[in-house]
Design an enzyme around this catalytic site. Structure first.
Site, short mmCIF file in Angstrom:
data_model
loop_
_atom_site.label_atom_id
_atom_site.label_comp_id
_atom_site.label_asym_id
_atom_site.label_seq_id
_atom_site.Cartn_x
_atom_site.Cartn_y
_atom_site.Cartn_z
CB SER A 127 -0.91 0.00 1.23
OG SER A 127 -1.54 1.25 1.41
CE1 TYR A 152 -4.38 -2.03 4.65
CE2 TYR A 152 -3.68 0.19 4.10
CZ TYR A 152 -4.07 -1.07 3.71
OH TYR A 152 -4.16 -1.38 2.38
#
Length: 335
Positions: A127, A152
């Site tokens: 990501s 995350y």
């Protein structure tokens, strides 16, 4: 080829599965159909291809090691794309344990399946969030990513480290793709394009964080899928120019690669909202609010490495992409 794809009820996974089936691959899809967002959208995505003769669907959780091992043993995939994950920066502040179970335990089970199954290439979702507090633009894979601002992001950086360990220890070719703000038809309802479209279509005010000063490297789903397929078809190789005394974080003397995959054209969030309003035929009030914890002000992908190595060339303008998204949105919601 026989390709195992995780997260095939998800946004990117469903689009990728259809692309692989269209070119003649045999696909095993795995998804746990969790209720992080509306499961009916996941079912609707799957309905587009679940009955394809070359597609098999397994409803299972990646954290279930026995289920994952069984899937690898029975299907014997040649290549694997791991897109399943607990997504969402803001949700990681509320439910951090979900990220350990899915993004760490689940990814370890995929790595073990690839190792024992002699898989030719593992491509996995990282990501843009890994860049965290980094403010150098554009973000490049050569940059340090040691300051995550959400769990995350930390879990995705951990995936890259875990993948490198398996590439080094077992010669498993792995490629991590750092996705940048993917949008388009069948997108996730927890992301800003869908949230904004919902509120604009109802004529309701929208919350705009960082007082509207965000910019994002919005990347259309078709461009993302093209990049994933090109990467999948080019298994990672050791970098012959890798210098252990001056290491490049994006390569290794093991068969390991990390790439940015984005549009390389950041767009101001207010411009994105303006395009949504134009295509939906309605303007709404904007509530300008401070930046939320775990968020970053700007993203911009340097995709030069992916261009060089696999010929990646995103070509969907933000104007065309938003128009296609709104066309799908209206059709899906019957309005």
């Amino acid at each position: 080829m026989r390709i195992l794809v995780t997260g095939t009820a998800g946004f990117i996974g469903a689009a990728l599965a259809q692309r692989l089936l269209a070119r003649g691959d045999e696909v095993l899809g795995i998804d746990n159909h969790n209720d992080y967002y509306d499961p009916s959208l996941k079912e609707a995505r799957l309905a587009q291809f679940v009955d394809h003769a070359a597609y098999t669907h397994l409803r299972a959780d990646l954290a279930d090691a026995e289920a994952v091992d069984r899937a690898f043993a029975q299907f014997q995939p040649q290549r694997v794309v791991n897109l399943a994950a607990q997504a969402g920066v803001r949700y990681s502040l509320k439910n951090p344990r979900a990220y350990v179970r899915s993004n760490l335990d689940g990814f370890l089970n995929i790595l073990e399946g690839c190792r024992h199954g002699k898989v030719e290439h593992l491509v996995y979702a990282s990501s843009s969030s890994v860049y965290g507090a980094n403010r150098k633009m554009p973000f490049a894979v050569e940059d340090a990513v040691d300051h995550p601002v959400s769990l995350y992001a930390a879990s995705k950086k951990a995936n890259e480290l875990m993948a490198h360990a398996y590439s080094h220890l077992y010669g498993l070719p792995t490629t991590g793709l750092r996705f940048f703000t993917v949008y388009g038809p069948w997108g996730r309802p927890d992301m800003s394009p869908m949230l904004f479209a919902d509120r604009i279509s109802r004529g309701e005010p929208i919350d705009v964080f960082n007082f509207g000063n965000h910019s994002r490297d919005f990347t259309y789903i078709d461009d993302i899928v093209e990049g994933v397929v090109r990467t999948l078809d080019h298994p990672a190789q050791p970098d012959p120019s890798y210098d252990a005394e001056n290491p490049n974080p994006g390569t290794s003397n093991a068969p390991y690669r990390v790439y940015n995959i984005g549009n390389d054209q950041p767009v101001q969030l207010m411009r994105f909202i303006e395009l949504l309003e134009q295509n939906l035929g309605r303007t709404v009030e904007k509530n300008l609010l401070p930046m939320q914890p775990g968020d970053v002000p700007d993203t911009w992908a340097d995709v030069s490495a992916l261009r060089r190595d696999v010929g990646y060339a995103p070509d969907t303008s933000i104007e065309d992409g938003v128009a296609r998204f709104v066309e799908w949105y209206r059709e899906y919601h019957g309005s």
